[in-house]
Design an enzyme around this catalytic site. Sequence first.
Site, PDB file in Angstrom:
ATOM      1  N   GLY A 142       0.000   8.105  -3.455  1.00  0.00           N
ATOM      2  CA  GLY A 142      -1.365   7.625  -3.216  1.00  0.00           C
ATOM      3  C   GLY A 142      -1.307   6.359  -2.383  1.00  0.00           C
ATOM      4  CG  ASN A 146      -3.272  13.524   1.282  1.00  0.00           C
ATOM      5  OD1 ASN A 146      -2.904  13.437   0.113  1.00  0.00           O
ATOM      6  ND2 ASN A 146      -2.451  13.394   2.284  1.00  0.00           N
ATOM      7  CD  GLU A 149       7.564   9.173  -1.814  1.00  0.00           C
ATOM      8  OE1 GLU A 149       7.363   8.763  -0.660  1.00  0.00           O
ATOM      9  OE2 GLU A 149       8.683   9.271  -2.313  1.00  0.00           O
TER      10      GLU A 149
END
Length: 479
Positions: free
Chosen positions: A225, A149, A247
Amino acid sequence: MIKIKNYINGALVAPISNEYLDVFDPSIGKPYAEVPDSDIRDVEAAIEAAENACANWAATSINDRARIMTKIADLIGANLDRLAKAESLDNGKPVWLAKRVDIPRAESNFRFFAQAITQFSTQTHEMSEAINYTLRQPLGVVATISPWNLPLYLFTWKIAPAIAAGNCVIAKPSEVTPMTAYLLAELCIEAGLPAGVLNIVHGDGVKVGAEFSKHPKVKAISFTGSTRVGKAIATTAAPLFKKLSLEMGGKNPNLIFADCDYEKMMHQIIRTSFGNQGQICLCGSRILVEASIYDQFKKDFVAITSKLKVGPPSHPTSKSGAIVSKVHYEKILSYIELAKEEGGKILAGGTPVFPEGHEDGWYIQPTIIEDLPHDARCNMEEIFGPVVTIMPFETDQQALDYANATEYGLSASIWTENITRAHKMAKELEAGIVWVNTWLLRDLRTPFGGVKNSGVGREGGFEALKFFTEPKNVCIHIG
Ligand code: NAD
């Protein structure tokens, strides 16, 4: 077709298998490049290169490490346009966004940690008969695994503290968006980063990432992810006693109170809902609004959202670009269908968009859904697209109960001019990051990470340098 290469032992190399995966341009839904489909042999070569480089890099002075990292930062800055276009092509985000956010942040990550390592200090503990001091030593070979992203932004957020602290890295960018990591490898060579300090192994999550988790020579894994993959990594790596920083996903709430600065709030709520097509882990996807202003909020929010222009990422007027992949595009659309089945009412969007000349690309109109129970699946599960739900609340306690109801706890935002309420809510919210009257304002020195199923450990500032070092206490008897 551009053929991306791995970066191992200071050189750009083809995968040993000579097999490649397609990389798609989401704006047109067609492949435009190929990324190595690496396997355990490439992983082994990268680990060997990293291991061989460890002693020299750990012995390299902090000033020299910082100088090379600053040079990499300078080169990222000098290549802003090229990197922003590459990021946009790979990911589907508008070029203007990559130029304003992703690439400048990648540059800052290297510049910040080049400076931070020069300020990193340790403690002493004095006793009447002894002095203790703590050494913070590099771990050796460490692995980083990052998502699609914010490709270069998150890739460098991990690599920079790892190498600043004197480790050698094996890194896996997302196979969906590998291009800027490849371009970074070229810049590392140009900056004179010694061979083996950073090794980039491209490819599939299981064939490459899972091998990182299993390998006995990898001392730590820093992962960003999904919660699903974070769990798989922890399952493999925890019994091997690797250090882990995870994370993961989020389902962040925005809490809007009637006494907020309304215009300021509305401007930011549009960003937190639909920025980067809603594909930022910190986006607020559940909007909780005090009942007394709910109708007004709904009217204004729907009016602004309906005008947001969805279009090709290369067009400067596109506010929202393409969704990163066909799989993800279909997943988001399936959640919109699920919302309808769950009784949700679509107030804006809810449909794909087919911009002229880009009809095969993956575009979705920013979508607002109301009337879903707070515990409906669409309010509990991460959609990670341009889809938000709005819900009224009557009391502060109800807002908190709704906000804390999910398994996630990454971030939250509060919109109020009442300082007592802001502090109280900030304390009670189950989240690693709480913004009050702002969103995505980041100071790289602060701890970054989530609670519950959003994360384990913290990144940012000295937290990251602590993660990538092992403390050793030395006790000297002085009689
Ligand atoms: P993902 O979990 O599918 O993939 C992330 C990375 O893990 C990729 O490089 C992938 O190849 C790799 N991977 C896949 N399977 C693996 C395995 N078995 N072992 C090791 N590595 C493996 O996530 P994604 O779809 O790329 O990214 C979107 C997710 O990332 C969302 O859930 C989002 O919330 C999360 N995210 C979190 C943060 C944060 O800071 N908390 C930031 C950005 C994105």
